[in-house]
Motif scaffolding. Structure first.
Motif, PDB file in Angstrom:
ATOM      1  N   ILE A  51      -4.018   9.828   5.493  1.00 14.07           N
ATOM      2  CA  ILE A  51      -2.853   9.759   4.613  1.00 14.07           C
ATOM      3  C   ILE A  51      -2.105  11.087   4.623  1.00 14.07           C
ATOM      4  O   ILE A  51      -0.867  11.139   4.625  1.00 14.07           O
ATOM      5  N   LEU A  55       1.805  11.548   5.728  1.00 12.42           N
ATOM      6  CA  LEU A  55       2.834  12.107   4.865  1.00 12.42           C
ATOM      7  C   LEU A  55       3.584  13.257   5.531  1.00 12.42           C
ATOM      8  O   LEU A  55       4.745  13.521   5.202  1.00 12.42           O
ATOM      9  N   ASP A 121      -2.520  -0.261  -1.806  1.00 13.11           N
ATOM     10  CA  ASP A 121      -1.661   0.777  -1.241  1.00 13.11           C
ATOM     11  C   ASP A 121      -1.744   0.792   0.281  1.00 13.11           C
ATOM     12  O   ASP A 121      -0.726   0.828   0.974  1.00 13.11           O
ATOM     13  N   LEU A 122      -2.968   0.796   0.799  1.00  7.67           N
ATOM     14  CA  LEU A 122      -3.160   0.874   2.245  1.00  7.67           C
ATOM     15  C   LEU A 122      -2.553  -0.341   2.953  1.00  7.67           C
ATOM     16  O   LEU A 122      -1.910  -0.203   3.998  1.00  7.67           O
ATOM     17  N   ILE A 125       1.295   0.046   2.888  1.00 12.25           N
ATOM     18  CA  ILE A 125       1.750   1.061   3.839  1.00 12.25           C
ATOM     19  C   ILE A 125       1.712   0.515   5.260  1.00 12.25           C
ATOM     20  O   ILE A 125       2.663   0.660   6.033  1.00 12.25           O
ATOM     21  N   TRP A 156       6.840   3.248   1.140  1.00 13.73           N
ATOM     22  CA  TRP A 156       5.538   3.712   1.613  1.00 13.73           C
ATOM     23  C   TRP A 156       5.322   5.195   1.362  1.00 13.73           C
ATOM     24  O   TRP A 156       4.166   5.641   1.242  1.00 13.73           O
ATOM     25  N   ALA A 160       2.034   6.193  -0.497  1.00 16.79           N
ATOM     26  CA  ALA A 160       1.082   7.063   0.185  1.00 16.79           C
ATOM     27  C   ALA A 160       0.807   8.321  -0.637  1.00 16.79           C
ATOM     28  O   ALA A 160      -0.330   8.812  -0.678  1.00 16.79           O
ATOM     29  N   CYS A 163      -1.567   7.319  -3.381  1.00 20.45           N
ATOM     30  CA  CYS A 163      -2.874   7.057  -2.789  1.00 20.45           C
ATOM     31  C   CYS A 163      -3.570   8.367  -2.422  1.00 20.45           C
ATOM     32  O   CYS A 163      -4.775   8.524  -2.617  1.00 20.45           O
TER      33      CYS A 163
END
Length: 224
Positions: A51, A55, A121-122, A125, A156, A160, A163
């Protein structure tokens, strides 16, 4: 702005696109592999790393000037691949630390925390990234970059970031030998998450109405 960002902004767009697509594809492959559960004990730190790297890619997209797609409307990429299996695998693997508390927008005064799930979340994304990758693989590079940039800013990226904070907190609790506190009933099933997020999103939109729209949502004429 860092020298690295300035350098990226001046590079050939094709090189930038290749770098972004490689990073995104690497993330999709790596996270899908983690979801198989072959090494569950290392899943959280590995996801933290992936992650974090994603980012960085998002930051490069956000720092870049707005991409302009070639076509007025977004071309159809066909049905979206199903991510329910990946979502369920992570939900099982991460139970009971899957649910965490997050503020929808830190710039909205007195925002109420909402319950979120790392597994959701995953999956979200991955869905956004795959959508752009479908354009990229069909040769619509400008469309892919537009979509990745737009969805980074609107979906996302914030997902992210939230997360990442949850994963970093989990790693910190373990490494610092600090047991997790009871969740006190925190559960995304307690309140309809769509209603909860819609309420928070409404507050954000109310604060933004009247301002210029930098980017436009899909299937809206982009030259209007």
């Amino acid at each position: 702005m860092s020298d690295a960002t300035l350098h990226d902004a001046k590079r050939d767009p094709g090189d930038f696109a290749v770098s972004i697509s490689d990073s995104i594809e690497s993330f999709i492959v790596a996270v899908t592999e983690v979801s198989r559960g072959d090494e569950p004990d290392s899943a959280v730190p590995f996801l933290l790393l992936e992650i974090s790297q994603l980012l960085l890619t998002g930051g490069r997209l956000g720092a870049h000037e707005d991409f302009v797609p070639d076509e007025r409307y977004e071309p159809d990429v066909g049905p979206e691949p199903d991510v329910d299996e990946l979502r369920e695998r992570f939900a099982t693997m991460l139970d009971p630390v899957d649910v965490y508390s997050e503020v929808f927008d830190p710039y909205v005064p007195r925002s109420a925390p909402v319950a979120s799930r790392i597994s959701d979340d995953l999956a979200d994304i991955i869905t956004d990234l795959r959508h752009g990758m479908a354009h990229y693989r069909d040769g619509r590079v400008s469309e892919a970059l537009w979509w990745w940039q737009f969805s980074y800013l609107s979906n996302w990226g914030p997902t992210a970031s939230a997360c990442l904070r949850a994963l970093q907190s989990l790693v910190a609790h373990v490494r610092l030998d600090q047991p997790l506190a009871e969740l006190d009933g925190l559960d995304t099933d307690a309140i309809d998450p769509e209603e909860q997020l819609a309420e928070e999103a409404g507050r954000v939109m109310a604060a933004e109405i009247g301002g210029p729209m930098v980017m436009r949502a899909r299937n809206v004429p982009r030259d209007v």
